[in-house]
Design a protein around this motif. Sequence first.
Motif: not given
Length: 234
Positions: A183, A179, A175-176
Amino acid sequence: MKTLLKPVFAAGLLLTASATAMIAAPAAAQQTAPGVGVVSLPAVIVNSDAYRVAEQQRPVTYKPQIDQANARRQQIAAQLQPLYTKLQADQQANVAQATLQQQAIAIQQIEQSGQAELQQITAPIQLSRAYVTEQIEEKLDEAVQAAAAKRGVSLILDASTGQVIYAAASYNMTQDVLSEINTLLPTVQLVPPQGWLPREMRERQAALQAAQAAQQGAAPAAAPATTPAQPTGR
């Protein structure tokens, strides 16, 4: 990090159950910052905003090719249906084996020809998917490093390689990275530029050109012509 982030797909993207589980790990478990992280790169790609938006846009952008392929697929099926029916009827009627074999060969030829035609019609669609995937892959290394820095992780393993036998939920960084990729790359270009080829084909062409250049450079130079020695005499 470069060895970790090799292109993960050659053709098509399939989200496995394990990749889905990597995304669905509890958020509370991800708050722990271990020294080792585990990432499912295929899950990052197919769950990224850029990939999902491209998947939604593609049926609209390539609607003519999709409609053409569906229409041609139906035509091929209509052409094959009576041939299948006749073959089954002849088998039940104990028609000569040679005749049955000829019918089967005719069906197989139509199927192979139809498949090749459908692949040609849908080639732009497949090229678009490869182009979208490659754009995201180009940002994966940066996304992984950014996510590792934020989590204080010094080592990350790729769960999609099958080398991870067990990993606690606290090690999950999918998930990191997702993300970060969202971005870094919110959207991608859907239609490849003229003449664009997938990385694998570009590398194959480059290797072929290098081999040809090496062969030309290794060709022995022609021996210079020698003038026979003139006899000496009085």
